[in-house]
Motif scaffolding. Structure first.
Motif, PDB file in Angstrom:
ATOM      1  N   HIS A  96      28.428  24.154  93.507  1.00 15.88           N
ATOM      2  CA  HIS A  96      28.841  25.470  93.017  1.00 15.88           C
ATOM      3  C   HIS A  96      28.339  25.683  91.594  1.00 15.88           C
ATOM      4  CE1 HIS A  96      32.032  22.775  91.602  1.00 15.88           C
ATOM      5  NE2 HIS A  96      32.314  23.677  90.676  1.00 15.88           N
ATOM      6  N   GLN A  97      28.472  26.933  91.151  1.00 12.15           N
ATOM      7  CA  GLN A  97      28.057  27.300  89.799  1.00 12.15           C
ATOM      8  C   GLN A  97      28.865  28.512  89.364  1.00 12.15           C
ATOM      9  OE1 GLN A  97      23.955  28.476  89.520  1.00 12.15           O
ATOM     10  NE2 GLN A  97      24.025  28.756  87.321  1.00 12.15           N
ATOM     11  N   GLU A  98      29.345  28.476  88.129  1.00  6.55           N
ATOM     12  CA  GLU A  98      29.980  29.668  87.580  1.00  6.55           C
ATOM     13  C   GLU A  98      28.870  30.576  87.079  1.00  6.55           C
ATOM     14  OE1 GLU A  98      32.021  32.012  84.369  1.00  6.55           O
ATOM     15  OE2 GLU A  98      32.246  29.894  83.917  1.00  6.55           O
ATOM     16  N   LEU A  99      28.905  31.848  87.491  1.00  5.62           N
ATOM     17  CA  LEU A  99      27.856  32.808  87.128  1.00  5.62           C
ATOM     18  C   LEU A  99      28.253  33.690  85.955  1.00  5.62           C
ATOM     19  CD1 LEU A  99      26.890  33.915  90.743  1.00  5.62           C
ATOM     20  CD2 LEU A  99      25.746  32.190  89.306  1.00  5.62           C
ATOM     21  N   ALA A 100      29.521  34.102  85.899  1.00  3.26           N
ATOM     22  CA  ALA A 100      29.984  35.007  84.842  1.00  3.26           C
ATOM     23  C   ALA A 100      31.503  35.032  84.840  1.00  3.26           C
ATOM     24  CB  ALA A 100      29.443  36.418  85.082  1.00  3.26           C
ATOM     25  N   HIS A 101      32.061  35.478  83.718  1.00  2.00           N
ATOM     26  CA  HIS A 101      33.513  35.657  83.628  1.00  2.00           C
ATOM     27  C   HIS A 101      33.829  36.686  82.556  1.00  2.00           C
ATOM     28  CE1 HIS A 101      32.776  32.374  80.638  1.00  2.00           C
ATOM     29  NE2 HIS A 101      33.585  33.133  79.914  1.00  2.00           N
ATOM     30  N   SER A 102      35.036  37.237  82.652  1.00  3.15           N
ATOM     31  CA  SER A 102      35.494  38.193  81.644  1.00  3.15           C
ATOM     32  C   SER A 102      35.978  37.437  80.411  1.00  3.15           C
ATOM     33  CB  SER A 102      36.635  39.054  82.204  1.00  3.15           C
ATOM     34  OG  SER A 102      37.755  38.259  82.563  1.00  3.15           O
ATOM     35  N   ASP A 103      35.952  38.111  79.261  1.00  2.71           N
ATOM     36  CA  ASP A 103      36.405  37.479  78.016  1.00  2.71           C
ATOM     37  C   ASP A 103      37.893  37.146  78.036  1.00  2.71           C
ATOM     38  OD1 ASP A 103      33.983  37.278  76.696  1.00  2.71           O
ATOM     39  OD2 ASP A 103      34.253  39.117  75.527  1.00  2.71           O
ATOM     40  N   ASP A 104      38.663  37.813  78.913  1.00  2.19           N
ATOM     41  CA  ASP A 104      40.105  37.565  78.976  1.00  2.19           C
ATOM     42  C   ASP A 104      40.493  36.627  80.124  1.00  2.19           C
ATOM     43  OD1 ASP A 104      39.633  39.348  81.074  1.00  2.19           O
ATOM     44  OD2 ASP A 104      41.471  40.486  80.725  1.00  2.19           O
ATOM     45  N   LEU A 105      39.503  35.948  80.729  1.00  5.10           N
ATOM     46  CA  LEU A 105      39.787  35.057  81.850  1.00  5.10           C
ATOM     47  C   LEU A 105      40.791  33.976  81.463  1.00  5.10           C
ATOM     48  CD1 LEU A 105      39.217  33.965  84.728  1.00  5.10           C
ATOM     49  CD2 LEU A 105      37.430  32.541  83.669  1.00  5.10           C
ATOM     50  N   GLU A 106      41.772  33.780  82.321  1.00  2.00           N
ATOM     51  CA  GLU A 106      42.720  32.679  82.186  1.00  2.00           C
ATOM     52  C   GLU A 106      43.063  32.223  83.594  1.00  2.00           C
ATOM     53  OE1 GLU A 106      47.029  32.314  80.185  1.00  2.00           O
ATOM     54  OE2 GLU A 106      45.422  32.936  78.806  1.00  2.00           O
TER      55      GLU A 106
END
Length: 123
Positions: A96-106
């Motif tokens: 797997h790979q993380e592609l993107a996330h929001s700045d407020d991800l928790e």
């Protein structure tokens, strides 16, 4: 094993596996003598995913998104976007790979065992 209580008021976040995240240890590793791990993981605002395809050498991994969103690529499935309230079980050694996330991800991550090896697959 022993009882573990962890309060948000006492929370300390620090670095960990990925430089674009901060990790809060929930005390489960110590309480279970390393058998299980549990963290709250949050995005470092302004820092974004730079990881390659990889696998984790473990028996169990679950992620539950508390707020924000994160987009992963999973071998055999493709892109998956998780948002607040989403839960994913990542089978052992799934590429797997993380592609993107929001700045407020928790999110909350639970693993078995607490410490495990991560191997870049380079693909």
């Amino acid at each position: 094993m022993k009882l573990s209580v962890n309060h948000a008021d006492d929370a300390e976040f620090s670095g960990g596996l990925r430089g674009f995240f901060e990790y809060r240890d929930l005390g489960i590793k110590e309480a279970t003598n390393g058998r299980f791990g549990a963290h709250v993981i949050r995005a470092v605002p302004g820092k974004h995913a730079v990881g390659d395809n990889h696998i984790h050498k473990l028996e169990f991994q679950m992620v539950y998104v508390l707020k924000g969103w994160v987009k992963f690529w999973y071998e055999g499935t493709g892109e998956v976007t998780l948002k607040a309230g989403s839960c994913v079980h990542q089978p052992p050694e799934i590429r797997h790979q993380e592609l993107a996330h929001s700045d407020d991800l928790e999110l909350i991550e639970i693993t078995l065992p607490a410490d495990f090896e991560t191997l870049e697959t380079g693909e």
